[in-house]
Design a protein around this motif. Structure first.
Motif, PDB file in Angstrom:
ATOM      1  N   VAL A 138      31.890 -51.010  25.473  1.00  0.00           N
ATOM      2  CA  VAL A 138      30.881 -51.684  26.240  1.00  0.00           C
ATOM      3  C   VAL A 138      31.648 -53.124  26.276  1.00  0.00           C
ATOM      4  N   LEU A 139      30.737 -53.679  27.916  1.00  0.00           N
ATOM      5  CA  LEU A 139      31.145 -55.365  27.463  1.00  0.00           C
ATOM      6  C   LEU A 139      29.855 -56.322  28.316  1.00  0.00           C
ATOM      7  N   ILE A 140      29.226 -56.852  27.656  1.00  0.00           N
ATOM      8  CA  ILE A 140      28.628 -57.579  28.400  1.00  0.00           C
ATOM      9  C   ILE A 140      28.839 -58.844  28.655  1.00  0.00           C
ATOM     10  N   ASP A 141      28.518 -59.035  29.800  1.00  0.00           N
ATOM     11  CA  ASP A 141      28.626 -60.305  30.451  1.00  0.00           C
ATOM     12  C   ASP A 141      27.307 -60.619  31.634  1.00  0.00           C
ATOM     13  N   HIS A 142      26.388 -61.848  30.243  1.00  0.00           N
ATOM     14  CA  HIS A 142      25.597 -62.914  30.076  1.00  0.00           C
ATOM     15  C   HIS A 142      25.850 -63.518  31.684  1.00  0.00           C
ATOM     16  N   ASN A 143      26.688 -63.739  32.255  1.00  0.00           N
ATOM     17  CA  ASN A 143      26.704 -63.980  33.430  1.00  0.00           C
ATOM     18  C   ASN A 143      25.360 -63.178  34.991  1.00  0.00           C
ATOM     19  N   ARG A 144      25.485 -62.195  34.875  1.00  0.00           N
ATOM     20  CA  ARG A 144      25.107 -61.427  35.532  1.00  0.00           C
ATOM     21  C   ARG A 144      23.340 -60.841  35.052  1.00  0.00           C
ATOM     22  N   CYS A 145      22.982 -61.192  33.580  1.00  0.00           N
ATOM     23  CA  CYS A 145      21.764 -60.773  32.996  1.00  0.00           C
ATOM     24  C   CYS A 145      20.414 -61.328  33.539  1.00  0.00           C
ATOM     25  N   ILE A 146      19.255 -60.334  34.112  1.00  0.00           N
ATOM     26  CA  ILE A 146      18.345 -60.852  34.554  1.00  0.00           C
ATOM     27  C   ILE A 146      17.065 -60.875  34.042  1.00  0.00           C
ATOM     28  N   PHE A 147      16.979 -60.134  32.796  1.00  0.00           N
ATOM     29  CA  PHE A 147      16.394 -60.152  31.317  1.00  0.00           C
ATOM     30  C   PHE A 147      15.367 -58.976  31.947  1.00  0.00           C
ATOM     31  N   CYS A 148      15.765 -57.518  32.531  1.00  0.00           N
ATOM     32  CA  CYS A 148      14.664 -57.034  32.900  1.00  0.00           C
ATOM     33  C   CYS A 148      14.453 -56.613  31.528  1.00  0.00           C
ATOM     34  N   THR A 149      14.779 -56.355  30.361  1.00  0.00           N
ATOM     35  CA  THR A 149      15.051 -55.334  29.198  1.00  0.00           C
ATOM     36  C   THR A 149      15.298 -53.801  29.243  1.00  0.00           C
ATOM     37  N   LEU A 150      15.891 -53.944  30.513  1.00  0.00           N
ATOM     38  CA  LEU A 150      15.949 -52.582  30.439  1.00  0.00           C
ATOM     39  C   LEU A 150      17.140 -51.386  29.338  1.00  0.00           C
ATOM     40  N   CYS A 151      17.700 -52.143  28.668  1.00  0.00           N
ATOM     41  CA  CYS A 151      18.539 -52.340  27.701  1.00  0.00           C
ATOM     42  C   CYS A 151      17.673 -51.991  25.962  1.00  0.00           C
ATOM     43  N   VAL A 152      16.724 -52.622  26.183  1.00  0.00           N
ATOM     44  CA  VAL A 152      15.646 -53.333  24.772  1.00  0.00           C
ATOM     45  C   VAL A 152      16.028 -52.131  24.509  1.00  0.00           C
ATOM     46  N   ARG A 153      15.229 -51.695  25.649  1.00  0.00           N
ATOM     47  CA  ARG A 153      13.830 -50.200  26.021  1.00  0.00           C
ATOM     48  C   ARG A 153      14.654 -48.846  25.418  1.00  0.00           C
ATOM     49  N   ALA A 154      15.821 -48.798  26.915  1.00  0.00           N
ATOM     50  CA  ALA A 154      16.397 -47.421  26.236  1.00  0.00           C
ATOM     51  C   ALA A 154      16.586 -47.928  24.557  1.00  0.00           C
ATOM     52  N   SER A 155      17.685 -48.675  24.690  1.00  0.00           N
ATOM     53  CA  SER A 155      17.802 -48.415  22.684  1.00  0.00           C
ATOM     54  C   SER A 155      16.977 -48.077  21.861  1.00  0.00           C
ATOM     55  N   GLN A 156      15.768 -48.794  22.423  1.00  0.00           N
ATOM     56  CA  GLN A 156      14.461 -48.260  21.194  1.00  0.00           C
ATOM     57  C   GLN A 156      13.736 -46.410  21.393  1.00  0.00           C
ATOM     58  N   GLN A 157      14.036 -46.865  22.885  1.00  0.00           N
ATOM     59  CA  GLN A 157      12.887 -45.395  23.540  1.00  0.00           C
ATOM     60  C   GLN A 157      14.032 -44.341  22.966  1.00  0.00           C
ATOM     61  N   THR A 158      15.095 -44.660  23.664  1.00  0.00           N
ATOM     62  CA  THR A 158      16.154 -43.745  23.773  1.00  0.00           C
ATOM     63  C   THR A 158      16.910 -43.048  22.689  1.00  0.00           C
ATOM     64  N   ASP A 159      17.161 -44.046  22.221  1.00  0.00           N
ATOM     65  CA  ASP A 159      18.694 -44.111  21.698  1.00  0.00           C
ATOM     66  C   ASP A 159      18.026 -44.483  20.317  1.00  0.00           C
ATOM     67  N   GLY A 160      17.034 -44.770  19.844  1.00  0.00           N
ATOM     68  CA  GLY A 160      16.369 -44.868  18.924  1.00  0.00           C
ATOM     69  C   GLY A 160      16.568 -45.501  17.903  1.00  0.00           C
TER      70      GLY A 160
END
Lengths: 239, 594
Positions: A138-160
């Protein structure tokens, strides 16, 4: 009293506890959004889903649906404002669609097309942002992040898990990962995690898959985001 | 360090809600938060390290990289600038041999700007290791530089450097005769708690933070919520530039403020309260703790208040440099040990506040007034003021006037009368309610202080004709860009765009269309931002643009379009690389030379 409200003059039903966004999506009315996803707790930060409820500006993704609300969404004024907000997201990061492997599958790009955004309008910020290619899948390209926090929420709420977080203040906001080294490879992220697949832009990408689907055959190449979004989100949690 | 953190976290009962206090203590000890400390705190509190990173990077008084053993911050409020801050900052930087925004190479001292520290009536002001410095002058800077070089511990510095005066100039209903300790509780107990709430309702008391929500209604809503647990929060995070009344109220009227909180707790059924004190007021912390102790000993706080079985206690939480925490839901997040990001509403704090429990958040002055009403009843209070604004307003007056300080005035007082009281002459205009409020011109001084006309949280900054309006708007606009929490797009990006666009015009790079563009941007930020910060961030531009459009137009160039960047400055690197500085190595806007 009947549980109905109107959006742009059309009466739609809702059930108690639904947000305006949920009620709209369920009846096939698309309201542009980027930080909202039906699987996760609403966030209300991108402000693309801004609607007018009885004359007052609200975020459709967080504001509760109530009987008799008069909601305006698809108006010239709101569409113009949403376009401006989308342009803000473009200029604060480094979004170069032609050279981005997410092009055609990118929600930010698709929303921009939907809103008829033809230029950046505002001066570009050209921020210095890094790429984290440490993880083998998996790659993170910070140039394209819009701070929507979907990854934050998915990691917490779905992936545990708790792989991602947003740090910093104001225009210096940035995505961080939960590792002493600060690198993605040292987190417990797996490529199969929901969080690795939820990014609406090209900020989090699965490696080695870039051009398997050629440009021209991608998600938004022949359909607008309103159709795609409704098709995907009208029946949340459905497999 | 490890043992220090171990016992520090233990002294906070391993509560993640105390994260901010724990990080403040580590910062005070080490002058930054070392990587090892982050790991250790994460383990001890059992929270993700990313949460701790987020908090450190959110609050401006916490740092991931070492600051000087003497961390010196100078207040960058417009009022400090008017008192000569910029020139003094340059002098300080020179005397200490450290650049602004840098740490000296020997690590002894660091120097930077900070947002308004609330000493606008006795500036230029600053902070050294968190403690307020007042009335900075060249002489004081020489003294400070010597103390730093001699490595004298801050607690041994001469106390006159830290002298903070109340400067109470004019008092009225609330401040002339403060109530005796316990009087409001005794009177309310005798009258009945519900009856006391009825008195506050009859008084017509509205929140003093500026928004003016009816206090009795707020308390009633909270009281009516189901569930046993409720909280009372006193918002003493007065970060609005130009405001300092809460500093004075807590320095001299704290008993009455705590009493107001206790009356509220008894009415709504809360057993725990918080005073959220802005980090800049660290110098009040020990004194306030002592007053809380005295109240416990006097039976006015604790497990059996007035021997009536009433239970309530107050905890003081310090902020760490974030204006946004004055917004009530951001303040609650901060109390919970998180980044101060305003919540989505509904639900409102009265139903889901601290730890999602019903919570009343009120301003310091509101609690002060509530205690007064509890003693003297609602009618006396309601006799003063206007139809929709009862009682008095406590103003923090600063800027160009003979007598800056604290003025308690009845609602309905005209701006003329305020200016006469504080000895202001040759006035160009007044900023009412701070940067988030309104700028009014000298043609509008018959307007009144009142929720129905000029609402204010208490900031009142006076400008005379020697001041440049655009400099003021620029200072305020930069302030909002710095203090935006970054949660929502319109404020995060919009406040930075406002700053760029206004700078472009003020610095003389604007051309036709740039003012219209600025105004359009203001509307987006104002209409679409998530909270009050963004919704008011464009006010400094909008209120001056409305009154002085010609001032903005006069800065524009007579060309049709000017790019957002300086073409010639952009070539500086190329010139340096080519070792050239001849005329041909410079570029000008073509039409410039016409």
């Amino acid at each position: 009293m009947s549980n109905t409200l109107t959006i742009d003059g059309n009466t739609i039903p809702f059930t108690d506890g639904q947000t305006i966004m949920q009620a709209a999506t369920a009846t096939g009315v698309y309201i542009p959004h980027l930080c909202h996803h039906p699987e996760f707790t609403p966030h209300g930060s991108c402000k693309l889903c801004t609607v007018k409820v009885n004359g007052r500006i609200c975020s459709a993704c967080t504001f509760p649906a109530m009987a008799g609300q008069n909601v305006l969404s698809n108006t010239q004024e709101l569409t113009a404002d949403r376009k401006k907000i989308t342009q803000m997201l473009f200029v604060e990061g480094n979004h170069f669609c032609p050279s981005c492997e997410k092009t055609g599958n990118c929600q930010l790009q698709a929303v921009a097309y939907h809103l008829n955004m033809l230029d950046d309008h505002y001066p570009l910020f050209y921020p210095q942002r890094a790429v984290d290619a440490s993880h083998h899948e998996v790659l993170i390209d910070h140039n394209r992040c819009i701070f929507c926090t979907l990854c934050v929420r998915a990691s917490q709420q779905t992936d545990g898990k708790n792989v991602f977080a947003i740090s910093g203040r104001g225009i210096n906001k940035h995505l961080i990962v939960n590792a002493d080294s600060g690198l993605l490879k040292d987190t417990d992220l797996a490529a199969s995690d929901r969080a690795a697949h939820i990014c609406p832009t090209g900020a989090i990408l699965i490696k080695h898959t870039a051009y398997q689907v050629p440009i021209g055959q991608r998600l938004y190449d022949h359909q607008q985001i309103d159709q795609v979004s409704l098709a995907q989100e009208q029946t949340p949690h459905g497999e | 360090m490890q043992a220090f953190i171990q016992s520090l976290v233990a002294s906070h009962q391993h509560q993640p809600t105390h994260l901010l206090a724990i990080l403040r203590a580590i910062q005070a000890q080490a002058h930054y938060i070392p990587e090892a400390a982050i790991k250790q705190v994460a383990t001890l509190l059992n929270i993700p390290r990313s949460h701790i990173m987020g908090v450190i990077e959110f609050y401006s008084f916490l740092h991931l990289t070492p600051q000087g053993q003497y961390e010196i911050l100078i207040s960058d409020s417009i009022t400090d600038q008017m008192l000569g801050k910029n020139e003094l900052m340059a002098y300080l930087s020179e005397q200490l041999h450290v650049a602004v925004g840098a740490v000296r190479s020997d690590g002894l001292v660091s120097l930077n700007n900070t947002s308004c520290t609330g000493l606008c009536d006795q500036g230029p002001a600053g902070l050294v290791n968190g403690y307020a410095l007042s009335r900075l002058s060249r002489a004081r800077i020489d003294q400070i530089a010597a103390l730093v070089e001699q490595q004298t511990p801050v607690n041994e510095w001469p106390c006159e450097l830290f002298q903070v005066e109340d400067n109470i100039i004019q008092t009225d209903l609330l401040m002339t005769t403060p109530i005796e300790s316990g009087a409001a509780l005794k009177a309310s107990y005798a009258r009945g708690w519900s009856e006391t709430l009825a008195e506050i309702d009859r008084a017509g008391l509205r929140g003093r933070g500026g928004a003016g929500f009816k206090t009795a209604s707020k308390w009633q809503y909270c009281k009516d919520e189901a569930g046993p647990e409720r909280y009372v929060v006193c918002n003493a995070d007065e970060g609005e530039p130009g405001t300092f009344k809460d500093r004075v109220l807590l320095n001299t009227y704290a008993q009455q403020v705590f009493e107001g909180m206790t009356v509220c707790a008894a009415i709504i059924g809360a057993t725990h309260g918080f005073l959220y004190l802005r980090g800049e007021y660290l110098f009040l912390y020990d004194k306030l703790q002592q007053i809380l102790d005295e109240r416990r000993q006097a039976g006015l706080l604790g497990n059996n208040i007035l021997n009536s079985g009433l239970q309530f206690d107050i905890e003081i939480c310090l902020g760490a440099g974030a204006y946004i925490c004055g917004e009530e839901s951001a303040l609650i997040e901060s109390l919970e040990g998180k980044m101060g990001i305003p919540r989505n509403r509904p639900p409102y704090p009265v139903s889901q506040g601290y730890l999602q429990k019903p919570t009343v958040v009120n301003n310091v002055e509101t609690f002060l007034a509530a205690a007064h009403i509890a003693v003297h009843g609602g009618d006396a209070f309601a006799q003063i003021g206007t139809a929709q604004s009862k009682g008095t307003k406590i103003l923090s007056i600063s800027g160009d006037c003979a007598r800056p300080g604290i003025y308690e005035l009845p609602f309905g007082t005209t701006i003329h009368a305020v200016l006469a009281a504080c000895g202001a002459e040759d006035v160009l205009g007044v900023q009412i309610g701070g940067p988030s409020g309104t700028f009014i011109a000298n043609t509008e001084f018959d307007r009144r202080l009142a929720f129905e006309d000029l609402a204010t949280g208490g900031s009142f900054i006076i400008f005379n004709h020697s001041r440049q309006l655009l400099d003021i708007a620029q200072n305020f606009t930069h302030f909002f860009a710095l203090e935006s929490c970054g949660f929502c797009t319109p404020c995060r990006v919009g406040t930075s765009l406002l700053k760029k666009q206004l700078d472009k015009i003020v610095d003389g790079h604007g051309s036709a269309g740039d003012v219209a563009e600025l105004e359009a941007l203001c509307q987006i930020v104002k209409n679409h931002s998530h909270c009050g910060l963004g919704q008011t961030a464009a006010n400094p531009i909008l209120s001056t643009l409305e009154r002085y459009p010609e001032l903005y137009q006069s800065r524009l160039k007579a060309i049709s379009y000017e790019p957002g960047f300086d073409l010639d400055a952009a070539l500086a690197t190329a010139r340096r690389l080519a070792n050239r500085n001849d005329a041909a190595a410079h570029l000008a806007q073509v039409e410039d030379s016409l």
